[in-house]
Motif scaffolding. Structure first.
Motif, short mmCIF file in Angstrom:
data_model
loop_
_atom_site.label_atom_id
_atom_site.label_comp_id
_atom_site.label_asym_id
_atom_site.label_seq_id
_atom_site.Cartn_x
_atom_site.Cartn_y
_atom_site.Cartn_z
N ILE A 151 3.75 -5.20 3.40
CA ILE A 151 3.55 -5.95 2.42
C ILE A 151 2.81 -5.34 1.22
O ILE A 151 2.89 -5.44 0.11
CB ILE A 151 2.86 -7.30 2.62
N ALA A 152 1.78 -4.32 1.57
CA ALA A 152 1.01 -3.69 0.56
C ALA A 152 1.92 -2.72 -0.24
O ALA A 152 1.52 -2.50 -1.45
CB ALA A 152 0.02 -2.88 1.15
N ASP A 153 2.96 -2.24 0.25
CA ASP A 153 3.95 -1.47 -0.42
C ASP A 153 4.71 -2.05 -1.55
O ASP A 153 4.89 -1.53 -2.76
CB ASP A 153 4.87 -0.85 0.51
N ALA A 154 4.81 -3.39 -1.48
CA ALA A 154 5.50 -4.04 -2.58
C ALA A 154 4.62 -4.28 -3.63
O ALA A 154 4.91 -4.40 -4.65
CB ALA A 154 5.71 -5.72 -2.23
N TYR A 155 3.27 -4.61 -3.52
CA TYR A 155 2.39 -4.59 -4.26
C TYR A 155 2.05 -3.31 -5.24
O TYR A 155 2.20 -3.16 -6.45
CB TYR A 155 0.90 -5.04 -3.76
#
Length: 199
Positions: A151-155
């Motif tokens: 999920i952090a990659d999307a941010y």
């Protein structure tokens, strides 16, 4: 569930996560200057903070703040493995990245988007450069946590893309550039960006 978003804004991050998780969301575009939804409603009645994202749940409750929303979405589809298991060190590493991206990277863009002085903008570009340099040095695999998307990659992908809008030179970050190119080829990313009119 309904996602309130503005094209290319930080709301793109939960939109990408939803697409990666195969969660169908109703979308409602928000004009961040007028605080109006595309249907003419007052967005501050949905989210009194006045900014995106906001996720309206099936029961009518509203969840705000991108890092909270992406975690919530990942937990709806645990089989997709978009976030590490609760209690693991990796779980806290993802929280560490989400907080860094939110407080140190995302917020550094504010003067560039919302009418800062020339001095404020110069300082912001310097700070953004330092923050992304740190990310560049930490990227050891294809993604923030190694070989697997989380999920952090999307941010990270969302805020990195803002550099081209505000004249921040990204040529000094080859790992970040490769990361962004890799991300742009993911089906979930393409689906979210098409829906927002970014492709």
């Amino acid at each position: 569930m309904k996602l309130f978003y503005a094209p290319g804004a930080c709301s793109l991050s939960p939109h990408i996560v939803a697409c990666e998780a195969d969660i169908d969301l109703d979308l409602c575009k928000v004009n961040l200057k007028t605080k109006q939804t595309e249907s003419g409603g007052d967005y501050t009645e949905v989210n009194p903070k006045g900014y995106v994202p906001a996720l309206q749940l099936e029961g009518g409750e509203v969840l705000t703040e991108g890092p909270a929303i992406v975690q919530f979405l990942a937990e709806q589809k645990p089989e997709k493995k978009l976030a590490p298991e609760h209690g693991s060190l990796e779980h806290y590493r993802v929280l560490e990245w989400l907080n860094y991206l939110s407080t140190e990277v995302h917020k550094s863009f504010v003067p560039l988007f919302w009418g800062g002085s020339d001095e404020d903008k110069a300082e912001a570009r310097e700070r953004i450069g330092q923050r992304f340099q740190y990310v560049e040095e930490q990227l050891a695999g294809d993604y923030l946590m190694g070989d697997d998307f989380c999920i952090a990659d999307a941010y990270l992908f969302t805020v990195y893309n803002w550099c081209s809008m505000v004249e921040v030179d990204t040529g000094r970050w080859p790992k970040l550039k490769a990361f962004a190119e890799r991300m742009s080829q993911r089906e979930g990313v393409k689906k979210a960006m098409r829906a927002e009119g970014l492709l």
